[in-house]
Scaffold this motif. Structure first.
Motif, mmCIF file in Angstrom:
data_model
loop_
_atom_site.group_PDB
_atom_site.id
_atom_site.type_symbol
_atom_site.label_atom_id
_atom_site.label_comp_id
_atom_site.label_asym_id
_atom_site.label_seq_id
_atom_site.Cartn_x
_atom_site.Cartn_y
_atom_site.Cartn_z
ATOM 1 N N LEU A 68 41.575 18.297 -31.757
ATOM 2 C CA LEU A 68 41.893 17.024 -32.396
ATOM 3 C C LEU A 68 41.222 15.871 -31.654
ATOM 4 C CD1 LEU A 68 45.709 17.599 -32.994
ATOM 5 C CD2 LEU A 68 43.826 18.015 -34.572
ATOM 6 N N GLY A 69 41.112 14.749 -32.349
ATOM 7 C CA GLY A 69 40.543 13.552 -31.742
ATOM 8 C C GLY A 69 39.047 13.423 -31.933
ATOM 9 N N ALA A 70 38.450 14.297 -32.760
ATOM 10 C CA ALA A 70 37.002 14.259 -32.976
ATOM 11 C C ALA A 70 36.634 13.129 -33.928
ATOM 12 C CB ALA A 70 36.520 15.592 -33.545
ATOM 13 N N LYS A 71 35.487 12.515 -33.672
ATOM 14 C CA LYS A 71 34.927 11.541 -34.608
ATOM 15 C C LYS A 71 33.432 11.493 -34.394
ATOM 16 C CE LYS A 71 36.524 7.840 -31.657
ATOM 17 N NZ LYS A 71 37.781 7.253 -31.421
ATOM 18 N N GLY A 72 32.731 10.932 -35.374
ATOM 19 C CA GLY A 72 31.275 10.879 -35.292
ATOM 20 C C GLY A 72 30.654 11.962 -36.149
ATOM 21 N N THR A 73 29.410 12.319 -35.830
ATOM 22 C CA THR A 73 28.698 13.277 -36.669
ATOM 23 C C THR A 73 29.111 14.708 -36.345
ATOM 24 O OG1 THR A 73 26.798 13.598 -35.202
ATOM 25 C CG2 THR A 73 26.673 11.749 -36.759
ATOM 26 N N ILE A 74 29.045 15.532 -37.373
ATOM 27 C CA ILE A 74 29.334 16.960 -37.205
ATOM 28 C C ILE A 74 28.341 17.563 -36.213
ATOM 29 C CG2 ILE A 74 29.293 19.198 -38.379
ATOM 30 C CD1 ILE A 74 30.314 17.670 -40.903
ATOM 31 N N GLU A 75 27.068 17.211 -36.366
ATOM 32 C CA GLU A 75 26.017 17.784 -35.514
ATOM 33 C C GLU A 75 26.282 17.507 -34.028
ATOM 34 O OE1 GLU A 75 21.152 17.662 -35.049
ATOM 35 O OE2 GLU A 75 22.111 16.420 -36.568
ATOM 36 N N ALA B 208 37.763 28.150 -35.385
ATOM 37 C CA ALA B 208 38.179 26.851 -34.845
ATOM 38 C C ALA B 208 38.092 25.805 -35.939
ATOM 39 C CB ALA B 208 37.281 26.447 -33.677
ATOM 40 N N ILE B 209 38.929 24.764 -35.821
ATOM 41 C CA ILE B 209 38.821 23.584 -36.681
ATOM 42 C C ILE B 209 38.745 22.379 -35.760
ATOM 43 C CG2 ILE B 209 41.338 23.466 -37.036
ATOM 44 C CD1 ILE B 209 40.569 22.141 -39.826
ATOM 45 N N ILE B 210 37.790 21.499 -36.065
ATOM 46 C CA ILE B 210 37.592 20.288 -35.276
ATOM 47 C C ILE B 210 37.745 19.110 -36.222
ATOM 48 C CG2 ILE B 210 35.976 18.986 -33.848
ATOM 49 C CD1 ILE B 210 34.716 21.701 -33.038
ATOM 50 N N THR B 211 38.702 18.223 -35.918
ATOM 51 C CA THR B 211 39.025 17.109 -36.808
ATOM 52 C C THR B 211 39.578 15.950 -35.987
ATOM 53 O OG1 THR B 211 40.230 16.507 -38.833
ATOM 54 C CG2 THR B 211 41.357 17.995 -37.304
ATOM 55 N N GLY B 212 39.873 14.851 -36.663
ATOM 56 C CA GLY B 212 40.442 13.698 -35.988
ATOM 57 C C GLY B 212 41.900 13.919 -35.651
ATOM 58 N N GLY B 213 42.702 14.180 -36.677
ATOM 59 C CA GLY B 213 44.125 14.382 -36.452
ATOM 60 C C GLY B 213 44.750 15.197 -37.554
ATOM 61 N N MET B 214 45.925 15.737 -37.255
ATOM 62 C CA MET B 214 46.695 16.486 -38.249
ATOM 63 C C MET B 214 48.136 16.557 -37.765
ATOM 64 S SD MET B 214 45.719 20.539 -37.650
ATOM 65 C CE MET B 214 43.968 20.328 -37.825
ATOM 66 N N GLY B 215 49.022 16.898 -38.663
ATOM 67 C CA GLY B 215 50.426 17.002 -38.315
ATOM 68 C C GLY B 215 50.740 18.247 -37.504
ATOM 69 N N GLY B 216 51.851 18.204 -36.817
ATOM 70 C CA GLY B 216 52.271 19.312 -35.973
ATOM 71 C C GLY B 216 52.460 20.612 -36.724
ATOM 72 N N ASP C 46 31.053 13.382 -46.360
ATOM 73 C CA ASP C 46 29.656 13.036 -46.614
ATOM 74 C C ASP C 46 28.656 14.066 -46.064
ATOM 75 O OD1 ASP C 46 29.848 12.646 -43.883
ATOM 76 O OD2 ASP C 46 29.507 10.476 -43.969
ATOM 77 N N ARG C 47 29.161 15.204 -45.585
ATOM 78 C CA ARG C 47 28.343 16.263 -44.993
ATOM 79 C C ARG C 47 27.633 15.831 -43.710
ATOM 80 N NH1 ARG C 47 25.823 20.237 -49.619
ATOM 81 N NH2 ARG C 47 27.799 20.640 -50.663
ATOM 82 N N ILE C 48 27.982 14.663 -43.184
ATOM 83 C CA ILE C 48 27.368 14.170 -41.951
ATOM 84 C C ILE C 48 28.428 13.947 -40.882
ATOM 85 C CG2 ILE C 48 26.092 12.251 -40.895
ATOM 86 C CD1 ILE C 48 24.783 11.882 -43.722
ATOM 87 N N ASN C 49 29.490 13.243 -41.239
ATOM 88 C CA ASN C 49 30.514 12.852 -40.275
ATOM 89 C C ASN C 49 31.783 13.687 -40.392
ATOM 90 O OD1 ASN C 49 29.252 10.420 -38.989
ATOM 91 N ND2 ASN C 49 29.140 9.823 -41.140
ATOM 92 N N VAL C 50 32.475 13.806 -39.262
ATOM 93 C CA VAL C 50 33.777 14.475 -39.230
ATOM 94 C C VAL C 50 34.789 13.534 -39.877
ATOM 95 C CG1 VAL C 50 35.608 15.397 -37.745
ATOM 96 C CG2 VAL C 50 33.203 15.657 -37.066
ATOM 97 N N GLU C 51 35.482 14.003 -40.892
ATOM 98 C CA GLU C 51 36.565 13.227 -41.509
ATOM 99 C C GLU C 51 37.726 13.254 -40.525
ATOM 100 O OE1 GLU C 51 39.341 11.224 -43.558
ATOM 101 O OE2 GLU C 51 37.212 11.206 -43.983
ATOM 102 N N GLU C 52 38.247 12.089 -40.198
ATOM 103 C CA GLU C 52 39.253 12.031 -39.151
ATOM 104 C C GLU C 52 40.615 12.583 -39.573
ATOM 105 O OE1 GLU C 52 39.198 8.596 -36.599
ATOM 106 O OE2 GLU C 52 37.061 8.340 -36.952
#
Length: 119
Positions: A88-95, A65-73, A14-20
């Motif tokens: 990993l473990g990011a959530k909420g708004t990108i800003e 860098a990549i900031i996200t909720g989770g990903m595979g090994g 949505d261009r606002i939140n980090v997709e987990e």
């Protein structure tokens, strides 16, 4: 790129939140940072999600860098092979997430996915 210049990738729907889950994102936001300040943000549609495709795509965008909720090994390893920092473990708004990261306060929780994605 100067060592103070960074390009940080965030998966988003949505261009606002980090997709987990980075593999399910419709777009990636790429924030260009110079001397600790965001100078621009680009939104790029990734190729279809297949094993190894997204890390190559993010690397081709020159991300540091990549900031996200989770990903595979496997994905974590593919990013690290390209010298892309994985948070990993990011959530909420990108800003807000980017602000926390630039302040040096965002730590990876290491929540790599270990469930099956039927690939």
């Amino acid at each position: 790129m100067d060592k103070n210049d960074r390009r940080i990738a965030f998966p988003t729907n949505d261009r606002i939140n980090v997709e987990e889950h980075f593999g399910h994102a419709k777009e990636f936001a790429f924030a260009d940072v110079k001397d600790g300040k965001v100078i621009s943000t680009d939104y790029v549609t990734p190729p279809a999600h297949e094993p190894g495709v997204i890390p190559a795509f993010v690397g081709a965008q020159k991300a540091t860098a990549i900031i996200t909720g989770g990903m595979g090994g496997m994905a974590v390893n593919l990013f690290k092979q390209q010298n892309i920092e994985v948070i990993l473990g990011a959530k909420g708004t990108i800003e807000e997430t980017l602000k926390t990261y630039l302040e040096g306060e965002l730590a990876s929780t290491g929540s790599a996915c270990d469930h099956d994605h039927q690939h």
